[in-house]
Design an enzyme around this catalytic site. Structure first.
Site: not given
Length: 308
Positions: A22-24, A152, A177
């Site tokens: 998820g580096a974008n 989280s 989540y």
């Protein structure tokens, strides 16, 4: 730990190969950017090639000391996870740090991955579980390597519902989540136990970004005003991950988050998860279920005596 630690305080990362999922965008982007500026060779593992190329171009325009490489990865598709692992291992003979960062948050309606898993559990936990397992031999072969998994504060209201892991009976966006983020921590601490049992140099650690303004909140438009008031920048939110990935005083089983009240924002410090996250029996059971669902992993837990 240094007072008010910042990305500039990271040690040199030249020569290290680091994957960031998820580096974008968001925290993943800031993580990749900071590591590249410290000299690392960063593999940006992203679902969208176009967004990844645009993100890499922005970082390269800053003339970082390190290099960036792009490899396609869709954590909602186990075939893509396997293809990524194969492609990575064909190109690289070491892996210093795997940053399990990508995530999906609080979708208003239940959705599933290509393999039929509830998408938050499938992407946030099972996709990263499979990715780590497929790359574990590269990690074990690399001295002092690390697996850093981003959780989280939402893990605190999560439970692992083994009777309905995929929320087929009823769906709650926040409970789903929370379950996925609790699973991230159970996985981290169980992975560390298994690594210790085989005297591996590889360590597993976790981090959380506090309350950070990213596109994870795109499904919660009503929270926009609250985010503007209280949320910190992705650059700040990435600091606990960067500390966990690079600092020499990090120990296996550590968990890092922001240092302010309620761990909402600030600079990184060691924090504690809720007690259930350290429950070895729940973690072992989740591990076995995750193996069955993904068909991945090789570390056994025989003759294990160490607890996190």
């Amino acid at each position: 730990m240094a007072v008010k630690w910042r990305a500039a305080d990271m040690p040199d990362q030249a020569g290290k190969i680091i994957i960031v999922t998820g580096a974008n965008s968001g925290i993943g982007y800031e993580t990749a950017r900071a590591l590249a500026h410290k000299g690392a060779h960063v593999v940006m593992a992203c679902r969208s090639r176009g967004r990844a190329e645009a993100a890499a171009a922005r970082i390269r325009a800053e003339n970082p000391r390190g290099e960036l490489a792009l490899l396609d990865l869709d954590l909602a598709d186990l075939a893509s996870v396997r293809a990524f692992a194969d492609a990575f291992q064909q190109q690289y003979d070491r892996l210093d740090v795997l940053v399990n960062n990508a995530g999906i948050m609080a979708l208003p309606q239940r959705m599933t991955t290509k393999d039929g898993f509830e998408i938050q559990f499938g992407v946030n936990h099972l996709g990263h579980f499979a990715l780590t397992g497929l790359l574990i031999e590269r990690l074990l072969a690399t001295p002092k390597s690390r697996v850093v998994t981003v959780s989280s504060k939402a893990h605190r209201f999560g439970t692992i519902n083994f009777d309905d892991l995929n929320w087929e009976r009823s769906y709650s966006l926040w409970k789903a989540y929370g379950q996925s983020k609790l699973a991230n921590l159970l996985f981290t601490f169980e992975l560390q136990r298994r690594l210790e049992a085989r005297d591996a140099e590889t360590i597993a650690v976790a981090a959380h970004p506090g309350y950070t303004a990213t596109n994870l909140q795109r499904y919660m438009r009503s929270f926009t005003w609250f985010q503007k008031l209280l949320a910190q920048s992705p650059e700040m939110g990435a600091l606990p991950t960067l500390y966990a990935a690079t600092m020499p005083d990090v120990r296996g089983g550590d968990y890092f988050g922001p240092d302010s009240f309620m761990e909402m924002r600030g600079h990184p410090k060691r924090v504690r998860a809720k007690p259930h996250a350290y429950d070895a029996e729940t973690a072992r059971r989740l591990w076995k279920v995750s193996e069955a669902l993904t068909g991945v992993f090789s570390l056994d837990d025989e003759s294990r005596t160490t607890e996190v």
